[in-house]
Design a protein around this motif. Sequence first.
Motif, PDB file in Angstrom:
ATOM      1  N   ARG A 186       2.562 -30.397 -15.806  1.00  0.00           N
ATOM      2  CA  ARG A 186       3.560 -31.122 -15.011  1.00  0.00           C
ATOM      3  C   ARG A 186       2.945 -31.980 -13.914  1.00  0.00           C
ATOM      4  N   ASP A 187       1.630 -31.924 -13.767  1.00  0.00           N
ATOM      5  CA  ASP A 187       0.956 -32.776 -12.788  1.00  0.00           C
ATOM      6  C   ASP A 187       0.852 -34.199 -13.310  1.00  0.00           C
ATOM      7  N   LYS A 188       1.024 -35.125 -12.408  1.00  0.00           N
ATOM      8  CA  LYS A 188       0.693 -36.517 -12.683  1.00  0.00           C
ATOM      9  C   LYS A 188      -0.553 -36.809 -11.870  1.00  0.00           C
ATOM     10  N   SER A 189      -1.040 -38.008 -11.953  1.00  0.00           N
ATOM     11  CA  SER A 189      -2.234 -38.393 -11.208  1.00  0.00           C
ATOM     12  C   SER A 189      -2.052 -38.123  -9.706  1.00  0.00           C
ATOM     13  N   HIS A 190      -3.051 -37.489  -9.111  1.00  0.00           N
ATOM     14  CA  HIS A 190      -3.100 -37.168  -7.680  1.00  0.00           C
ATOM     15  C   HIS A 190      -2.005 -36.183  -7.249  1.00  0.00           C
ATOM     16  N   ALA A 191      -1.560 -35.336  -8.161  1.00  0.00           N
ATOM     17  CA  ALA A 191      -0.568 -34.305  -7.852  1.00  0.00           C
ATOM     18  C   ALA A 191      -1.176 -32.933  -8.070  1.00  0.00           C
ATOM     19  N   THR A 192      -0.689 -31.941  -7.334  1.00  0.00           N
ATOM     20  CA  THR A 192      -1.178 -30.561  -7.472  1.00  0.00           C
ATOM     21  C   THR A 192       0.016 -29.599  -7.492  1.00  0.00           C
ATOM     22  N   LYS A 193       0.961 -29.835  -8.393  1.00  0.00           N
ATOM     23  CA  LYS A 193       2.164 -29.012  -8.485  1.00  0.00           C
ATOM     24  C   LYS A 193       1.876 -27.578  -8.930  1.00  0.00           C
ATOM     25  N   GLY A 194       0.750 -27.363  -9.598  1.00  0.00           N
ATOM     26  CA  GLY A 194       0.406 -26.021 -10.068  1.00  0.00           C
ATOM     27  C   GLY A 194      -0.283 -25.166  -9.019  1.00  0.00           C
ATOM     28  N   GLU A 195      -0.547 -25.733  -7.856  1.00  0.00           N
ATOM     29  CA  GLU A 195      -1.261 -25.023  -6.792  1.00  0.00           C
ATOM     30  C   GLU A 195      -0.574 -23.707  -6.429  1.00  0.00           C
ATOM     31  N   GLY A 196      -1.331 -22.610  -6.535  1.00  0.00           N
ATOM     32  CA  GLY A 196      -0.833 -21.299  -6.139  1.00  0.00           C
ATOM     33  C   GLY A 196       0.164 -20.675  -7.087  1.00  0.00           C
ATOM     34  N   ALA A 197       0.322 -21.224  -8.282  1.00  0.00           N
ATOM     35  CA  ALA A 197       1.296 -20.696  -9.232  1.00  0.00           C
ATOM     36  C   ALA A 197       0.899 -19.307  -9.717  1.00  0.00           C
ATOM     37  N   SER A 198       1.902 -18.526 -10.033  1.00  0.00           N
ATOM     38  CA  SER A 198       1.722 -17.218 -10.652  1.00  0.00           C
ATOM     39  C   SER A 198       2.443 -17.276 -11.989  1.00  0.00           C
ATOM     40  N   ALA A 199       1.670 -17.315 -13.068  1.00  0.00           N
ATOM     41  CA  ALA A 199       2.269 -17.437 -14.394  1.00  0.00           C
ATOM     42  C   ALA A 199       1.304 -16.900 -15.441  1.00  0.00           C
ATOM     43  N   PHE A 200       1.856 -16.389 -16.531  1.00  0.00           N
ATOM     44  CA  PHE A 200       1.085 -15.862 -17.659  1.00  0.00           C
ATOM     45  C   PHE A 200       0.167 -14.711 -17.230  1.00  0.00           C
ATOM     46  N   GLY A 201       0.654 -13.904 -16.304  1.00  0.00           N
ATOM     47  CA  GLY A 201      -0.057 -12.691 -15.898  1.00  0.00           C
ATOM     48  C   GLY A 201      -1.182 -12.893 -14.906  1.00  0.00           C
ATOM     49  N   GLY A 202      -1.274 -14.061 -14.282  1.00  0.00           N
ATOM     50  CA  GLY A 202      -2.331 -14.296 -13.304  1.00  0.00           C
ATOM     51  C   GLY A 202      -1.965 -15.426 -12.365  1.00  0.00           C
ATOM     52  N   HIS A 203      -2.902 -15.784 -11.511  1.00  0.00           N
ATOM     53  CA  HIS A 203      -2.694 -16.853 -10.533  1.00  0.00           C
ATOM     54  C   HIS A 203      -3.529 -18.067 -10.915  1.00  0.00           C
ATOM     55  N   TRP A 204      -3.023 -19.223 -10.550  1.00  0.00           N
ATOM     56  CA  TRP A 204      -3.662 -20.508 -10.831  1.00  0.00           C
ATOM     57  C   TRP A 204      -4.068 -21.144  -9.518  1.00  0.00           C
ATOM     58  N   TYR A 205      -5.345 -21.483  -9.408  1.00  0.00           N
ATOM     59  CA  TYR A 205      -5.866 -22.050  -8.172  1.00  0.00           C
ATOM     60  C   TYR A 205      -6.602 -23.351  -8.445  1.00  0.00           C
ATOM     61  N   LEU A 206      -6.528 -24.244  -7.469  1.00  0.00           N
ATOM     62  CA  LEU A 206      -7.385 -25.419  -7.463  1.00  0.00           C
ATOM     63  C   LEU A 206      -8.795 -24.939  -7.171  1.00  0.00           C
ATOM     64  N   LEU A 207      -9.796 -25.739  -7.520  1.00  0.00           N
ATOM     65  CA  LEU A 207     -11.190 -25.381  -7.246  1.00  0.00           C
ATOM     66  C   LEU A 207     -11.768 -26.322  -6.203  1.00  0.00           C
ATOM     67  N   GLY A 208     -12.560 -25.745  -5.290  1.00  0.00           N
ATOM     68  CA  GLY A 208     -13.278 -26.545  -4.316  1.00  0.00           C
ATOM     69  C   GLY A 208     -14.621 -26.974  -4.874  1.00  0.00           C
ATOM     70  N   PRO A 209     -15.337 -27.847  -4.153  1.00  0.00           N
ATOM     71  CA  PRO A 209     -16.621 -28.381  -4.630  1.00  0.00           C
ATOM     72  C   PRO A 209     -17.685 -27.319  -4.922  1.00  0.00           C
ATOM     73  N   LYS A 210     -17.589 -26.142  -4.304  1.00  0.00           N
ATOM     74  CA  LYS A 210     -18.564 -25.076  -4.564  1.00  0.00           C
ATOM     75  C   LYS A 210     -18.167 -24.237  -5.785  1.00  0.00           C
ATOM     76  N   GLY A 211     -17.008 -24.568  -6.370  1.00  0.00           N
ATOM     77  CA  GLY A 211     -16.565 -23.836  -7.555  1.00  0.00           C
ATOM     78  C   GLY A 211     -15.849 -22.548  -7.235  1.00  0.00           C
ATOM     79  N   THR A 212     -15.271 -22.465  -6.050  1.00  0.00           N
ATOM     80  CA  THR A 212     -14.486 -21.292  -5.664  1.00  0.00           C
ATOM     81  C   THR A 212     -13.025 -21.689  -5.525  1.00  0.00           C
ATOM     82  N   ALA A 213     -12.145 -20.712  -5.659  1.00  0.00           N
ATOM     83  CA  ALA A 213     -10.707 -20.965  -5.575  1.00  0.00           C
ATOM     84  C   ALA A 213     -10.340 -21.491  -4.198  1.00  0.00           C
TER      85      ALA A 213
END
Length: 154
Positions: free
Chosen positions: A112-139
């Motif tokens: 559901r994201d379009k360019s420059h959107a982060t609608k999935g940020e912090g979502a809880s779905a499919f039995g886990g959490h969804w996080y954006l990643l920072g430059p060091k590769g951490t949530a």
Amino acid sequence: TLRTLALVAGVCASTALAGVALASGTSLTTEKAKAGKVIDTTTGRAVYMFSRDTSSKSNCSGKCASAWPPVTGSANVAKSSGLNAKLLGTIKRSASQTQVTYNHHPLYFYSRDKSHATKGEGASAFGGHWYLLGPKGTAVKPAGHHCNGLCQGY
């Protein structure tokens, strides 16, 4: 007929996913988002990690992969992105598909994201959490008790 409908539905689903997941040669960079500096593609698509994954296995398939298409093929790091090319990797998914990883996290888009959107940020779905990643590769976890409408007990 039912068989024709199933075939058409399969073609439509494949076409929809092909439009979301990028082909080989995805170029990763960083962008400033509400959550902070995050990894995205040079076309502005945010990438996410799934808390249920391991460094060698994606735990997102079927309906999950329809909502959160994996970043497939290969990737590179855009110049001046601040990303470390040594943190890029790949894992094998079912059906011999290759999924891009960063710091051992399999990468996904949110359908559901379009360019420059982060609608999935912090979502809880499919039995886990969804996080954006920072430059060091951490949530990059949302500050406070953020909930964007996708949360279920987050």
